[in-house]
Structure formats: C-alpha cells, structure tokens
Design a protein around this motif. Structure first.
Motif, PDB file in Angstrom:
ATOM      1  N   ALA A 161     -10.671  11.363   1.707  1.00 24.25           N
ATOM      2  CA  ALA A 161      -9.553  12.553   1.461  1.00 24.25           C
ATOM      3  C   ALA A 161      -8.263  12.031   1.707  1.00 24.25           C
ATOM      4  O   ALA A 161      -7.377  12.659   1.726  1.00 24.25           O
ATOM      5  CB  ALA A 161      -9.930  13.987   2.509  1.00 24.25           C
ATOM      6  N   LYS A 162      -8.612  12.384   2.945  1.00 26.55           N
ATOM      7  CA  LYS A 162      -6.620  12.291   4.030  1.00 26.55           C
ATOM      8  C   LYS A 162      -6.465  10.009   3.394  1.00 26.55           C
ATOM      9  O   LYS A 162      -5.238  11.105   2.979  1.00 26.55           O
ATOM     10  CB  LYS A 162      -7.613  10.883   5.246  1.00 26.55           C
ATOM     11  CG  LYS A 162      -8.118  11.693   6.480  1.00 26.55           C
ATOM     12  CD  LYS A 162      -8.823  11.053   7.924  1.00 26.55           C
ATOM     13  CE  LYS A 162      -8.952  12.181   9.093  1.00 26.55           C
ATOM     14  NZ  LYS A 162      -9.800  11.816   9.975  1.00 26.55           N
ATOM     15  N   LEU A 189      -2.671  10.958   1.481  1.00 25.29           N
ATOM     16  CA  LEU A 189      -1.227   9.437   1.556  1.00 25.29           C
ATOM     17  C   LEU A 189      -0.594   8.878   0.692  1.00 25.29           C
ATOM     18  O   LEU A 189       0.386   8.530   0.675  1.00 25.29           O
ATOM     19  CB  LEU A 189      -1.591   8.684   2.626  1.00 25.29           C
ATOM     20  CG  LEU A 189      -1.233   7.113   3.041  1.00 25.29           C
ATOM     21  CD1 LEU A 189      -0.216   7.863   4.080  1.00 25.29           C
ATOM     22  CD2 LEU A 189      -2.096   6.283   3.565  1.00 25.29           C
ATOM     23  N   ILE A 190      -2.284   8.601  -0.107  1.00 20.85           N
ATOM     24  CA  ILE A 190      -1.163   7.317  -1.170  1.00 20.85           C
ATOM     25  C   ILE A 190       0.059   8.375  -2.336  1.00 20.85           C
ATOM     26  O   ILE A 190       0.523   7.374  -2.519  1.00 20.85           O
ATOM     27  CB  ILE A 190      -2.147   7.615  -3.005  1.00 20.85           C
ATOM     28  CG1 ILE A 190      -3.195   6.683  -2.229  1.00 20.85           C
ATOM     29  CG2 ILE A 190      -2.433   7.151  -4.160  1.00 20.85           C
ATOM     30  CD1 ILE A 190      -5.258   6.445  -2.903  1.00 20.85           C
ATOM     31  N   PRO A 191       0.009   9.682  -2.686  1.00 14.20           N
ATOM     32  CA  PRO A 191       1.280  10.233  -3.436  1.00 14.20           C
ATOM     33  C   PRO A 191       2.756   9.831  -2.598  1.00 14.20           C
ATOM     34  O   PRO A 191       4.054   9.471  -3.331  1.00 14.20           O
ATOM     35  CB  PRO A 191       1.293  11.876  -3.043  1.00 14.20           C
ATOM     36  CG  PRO A 191      -0.571  11.849  -2.851  1.00 14.20           C
ATOM     37  CD  PRO A 191      -0.854  10.852  -2.183  1.00 14.20           C
ATOM     38  N   PHE A 192       2.701   9.885  -1.071  1.00 16.01           N
ATOM     39  CA  PHE A 192       4.022   9.544  -0.532  1.00 16.01           C
ATOM     40  C   PHE A 192       3.888   8.016  -0.583  1.00 16.01           C
ATOM     41  O   PHE A 192       5.419   7.642  -0.952  1.00 16.01           O
ATOM     42  CB  PHE A 192       3.809   9.742   0.932  1.00 16.01           C
ATOM     43  CG  PHE A 192       3.298  11.370   0.716  1.00 16.01           C
ATOM     44  CD1 PHE A 192       4.449  12.239   1.393  1.00 16.01           C
ATOM     45  CD2 PHE A 192       1.817  11.873   0.888  1.00 16.01           C
ATOM     46  CE1 PHE A 192       4.429  13.410   1.701  1.00 16.01           C
ATOM     47  CE2 PHE A 192       2.077  13.192   1.403  1.00 16.01           C
ATOM     48  CZ  PHE A 192       3.105  14.201   1.566  1.00 16.01           C
ATOM     49  N   ILE A 193       2.687   6.430  -0.520  1.00 15.97           N
ATOM     50  CA  ILE A 193       3.193   5.626  -0.428  1.00 15.97           C
ATOM     51  C   ILE A 193       3.921   5.388  -2.089  1.00 15.97           C
ATOM     52  O   ILE A 193       4.920   4.678  -2.050  1.00 15.97           O
ATOM     53  CB  ILE A 193       2.167   5.049  -0.341  1.00 15.97           C
ATOM     54  CG1 ILE A 193       1.610   5.481   1.144  1.00 15.97           C
ATOM     55  CG2 ILE A 193       2.099   3.656  -0.827  1.00 15.97           C
ATOM     56  CD1 ILE A 193      -0.297   4.125   0.982  1.00 15.97           C
ATOM     57  N   ASN A 199      -6.760   0.060  -6.389  1.00 20.18           N
ATOM     58  CA  ASN A 199      -6.830  -0.090  -8.484  1.00 20.18           C
ATOM     59  C   ASN A 199      -5.540   1.051  -8.366  1.00 20.18           C
ATOM     60  O   ASN A 199      -5.275   1.650  -9.710  1.00 20.18           O
ATOM     61  CB  ASN A 199      -7.995   1.353  -8.377  1.00 20.18           C
ATOM     62  CG  ASN A 199      -9.421   0.675  -8.978  1.00 20.18           C
ATOM     63  OD1 ASN A 199      -8.862  -1.036  -8.561  1.00 20.18           O
ATOM     64  ND2 ASN A 199     -10.493   1.719  -8.390  1.00 20.18           N
ATOM     65  N   ASN A 200      -4.444   1.745  -7.422  1.00 23.04           N
ATOM     66  CA  ASN A 200      -3.258   2.130  -7.430  1.00 23.04           C
ATOM     67  C   ASN A 200      -2.415   1.001  -7.614  1.00 23.04           C
ATOM     68  O   ASN A 200      -1.779   0.348  -7.057  1.00 23.04           O
ATOM     69  CB  ASN A 200      -2.840   2.838  -6.662  1.00 23.04           C
ATOM     70  CG  ASN A 200      -1.262   3.275  -7.173  1.00 23.04           C
ATOM     71  OD1 ASN A 200      -0.445   2.699  -7.776  1.00 23.04           O
ATOM     72  ND2 ASN A 200      -2.206   4.615  -6.819  1.00 23.04           N
ATOM     73  N   SER A 201      -1.475   0.979  -9.447  1.00 24.09           N
ATOM     74  CA  SER A 201      -0.228  -0.318  -9.251  1.00 24.09           C
ATOM     75  C   SER A 201       1.299   0.336  -9.025  1.00 24.09           C
ATOM     76  O   SER A 201       1.997  -0.264  -9.334  1.00 24.09           O
ATOM     77  CB  SER A 201      -0.281   0.344 -11.440  1.00 24.09           C
ATOM     78  OG  SER A 201      -0.305   1.218 -11.878  1.00 24.09           O
ATOM     79  N   ASN A 202       1.031   0.979  -8.321  1.00 20.61           N
ATOM     80  CA  ASN A 202       2.792   1.341  -7.967  1.00 20.61           C
ATOM     81  C   ASN A 202       2.725   0.185  -6.664  1.00 20.61           C
ATOM     82  O   ASN A 202       3.340   0.637  -6.116  1.00 20.61           O
ATOM     83  CB  ASN A 202       2.173   2.673  -7.217  1.00 20.61           C
ATOM     84  CG  ASN A 202       2.661   3.949  -8.721  1.00 20.61           C
ATOM     85  OD1 ASN A 202       3.410   4.266  -8.882  1.00 20.61           O
ATOM     86  ND2 ASN A 202       1.393   4.438  -9.158  1.00 20.61           N
ATOM     87  N   PHE A 203       1.710  -0.274  -6.040  1.00 23.86           N
ATOM     88  CA  PHE A 203       0.998  -0.917  -5.086  1.00 23.86           C
ATOM     89  C   PHE A 203       0.111  -2.105  -4.931  1.00 23.86           C
ATOM     90  O   PHE A 203      -0.455  -1.968  -5.479  1.00 23.86           O
ATOM     91  CB  PHE A 203       1.622  -0.854  -3.499  1.00 23.86           C
ATOM     92  CG  PHE A 203       0.923   0.979  -3.524  1.00 23.86           C
ATOM     93  CD1 PHE A 203      -0.531   0.673  -3.092  1.00 23.86           C
ATOM     94  CD2 PHE A 203       0.650   1.975  -3.542  1.00 23.86           C
ATOM     95  CE1 PHE A 203      -1.698   1.408  -2.841  1.00 23.86           C
ATOM     96  CE2 PHE A 203      -0.241   2.892  -3.946  1.00 23.86           C
ATOM     97  CZ  PHE A 203      -1.423   2.758  -3.192  1.00 23.86           C
TER      98      PHE A 203
END
Length: 290
Positions: free
Chosen positions: A106-107, A111-115, A166-170
């Motif tokens: 959950a932490k 965090l991911i949206p801020f990254i 799995n996040n394509s933004n980074f």
C-alpha cells in the motif's frame, strides 16, 4: 515514457527514499562522486545529520493511507529515485509482523502516482532474496528462478517489485540483497540472543547468503554507472558455508556464546548466485569471505 528534456540538466541528481543503515552511507558515497543527493528520513532529529554531510534532507513518512512530507519537492528535478524502505518486521507488543508488513505494498501504491508526475525516469528498488523460497528443490538460485516467497515480507516485496516494474512511466531495476552485515551489524548477535532463550536454532546445514554493506553500496553504484535499468539482480557474497559452521566461527571470533542448533530436523536452504552482478556490472566483491 517521459521526455528527457525536463531532466536533461539534472542527470546527476538522485533522490534516496530511506536514508537508513544502507541509504545514508550510500548517499555520502554518491556525494563524494559528484552527485547531488536528496535524502529522506522519517524523523525530524535526523534531518540535521543528513544536512551536515551535504544531503538535501526531507522528512517523509509513507503509510498505507497517505504520504506525510513534501514528496513533490523531494522528487523534483531528480532523474533517478532509489527506494530503500524494507518492510517493517518488528513493532510494538500490540503489533504482529504480518500486520506490519502487509502495509508495504500500500505504501508503494501511494508513492507511484508521485513518481509518475515527477521528473524521475529511473527507479532503483532495494528488495531481498527473501522473495525466493527456502523450500526449493534446485541447488542454485538465479534471476531466472521463479520467486515463491515463504514469508509475508517476502510476498510484499515481490508485489512491490511487480508494481514498479510494470509501470511504463519509469524504468525500474530491482536489486535483491541477501542478509545485510557490516561493521556494526552481524546476524550472529541476533542468533546468540535467540539461542539464549531457545536452544534449537533451525537449519544448521543450510547455506548462508549474506552481503556486506560495502558491497551493497558498490553494486548500487555499479548499476548507476553502467545505467543498468530494467533489470533484476541478485546480490550476495560468493561464500556459502553452512549456518552452523559460519555462525559458530563468528561467535568464537567475537567472544560470544556458541549458537545452539537443532540437528534432529532436515535442513533447508538455498544458494543465491550473484554471477549476473559480476558479469554485467563487471563487479568484484570487496568482502567475498565475510
């Protein structure tokens, strides 16, 4: 993927989330190599400790509900984010290890949206070889071995790895360290304290998979220097005597009581290979014998 234009002049600025036992000396080493380093701590008291060595300090605390602290400024103009906040395994007497470690995914989710909205293009996530089961039939664990964690913390780390990868933004590289040791930290002290209350420690014939703090820092810096992102690395010293042999020897060296093992049950364990680290990063362990 993000455009590099906004971070073109900030490729040497790094944010380290978690300047603790490993993150703090890593930050100091990166400063010496010419990086600009932002570092986070959960306590106000440690802010001055970070600032006194040249780290731009932020007080940031992640929880399963929110992020406390100026996370946007912490990430601003950094191209690389190092996440070194392992699941918390021990708390107060009213908590359980499972309940505490369950909050970790959950932490990371918070965090991911801020990254995603920041200038960060690359993430280096500090994980653990606990994502691999001890009860495994193969003799040698490599990065191609399918993780199957036994512990709740291992399960949470594996889920966090997947979320980031799995996040394509980074682009994320995962580094799975073995048991951490250093000049001020050695598991024999914990084992001896346990054996004073419980004489039957498990897995006397199981192999050790440990790594020294100096090699953790060296390998993390090697990933940065060679720009090895989008990878998974296992990292333990190439040294795997049995738990009984190794910890008995260390207890003697440190003048501690000998740990007491249960010899009646079959031992389980795994040997972690760091061959990929040695080959791709061209890395030579500084503390191969521990």
């Amino acid at each position: 993927m993000k455009s590099s234009e906004s971070v073109a002049n900030h490729t040497k600025q790094i944010s380290i989330l978690g300047c603790g036992w490993l993150g703090f000396p890593l930050a100091k080493s990166l400063l010496q190599k010419g990086f600009l380093v932002k570092g986070s701590t959960t306590t106000f008291e440690k802010m001055s400790v970070l600032e006194n060595v040249g780290i731009t300090a932020f007080q940031i605390a992640l929880s399963e509900e929110e992020i406390k602290g100026d996370i946007d400024s912490f990430l601003f103009n950094s191209q690389i984010l190092i996440i070194d906040i392992p699941p918390k395994l021990r708390g107060n007497s009213n908590d359980t290890s499972t309940a505490l470690s369950m909050t970790f995914v959950a932490k990371i989710q918070n965090l991911i949206p801020f990254i995603e909205k920041s200038s960060v293009e690359k993430v280096l996530f500090v994980s653990s070889t606990s994502v691999y089961s001890d009860n495994i039939s193969i003799d040698l664990i490599t990065e191609d071995t399918i993780p199957n964690p036994d512990t709740e913390s291992g399960k949470q780390l594996l889920e966090a790895e997947k979320l980031l990868q799995n996040n394509s933004n980074f682009t994320t590289t995962v580094i799975r360290f073995g048991g951490l040791i250093g000049e001020d930290r050695h598991p024999i002290k914990f084992l001896v304290s346990r054996s004073l209350g419980r004489e039957n420690l498990e897995n006397p014939d199981g192999p050790i998979n440990l790594i020294h703090q100096l090699d953790c820092i060296g390998i993390l810096e090697g990933i940065l220097e060679k720009n090895c992102f989008g990878e998974i690395f296992n990292a333990v010293a190439p040294f795997h005597p049995s738990r009984k042999v190794y910890y008995s020897k260390k207890a003697q060296e440190l003048n501690l009581p000998l740990p007491k093992f249960d010899e009646s049950k079959p031992s389980v364990g795994k040997i972690i290979s760091s061959e990929k680290v040695e080959q791709i990063l061209v890395y030579t362990f500084q503390k191969p014998q521990l």
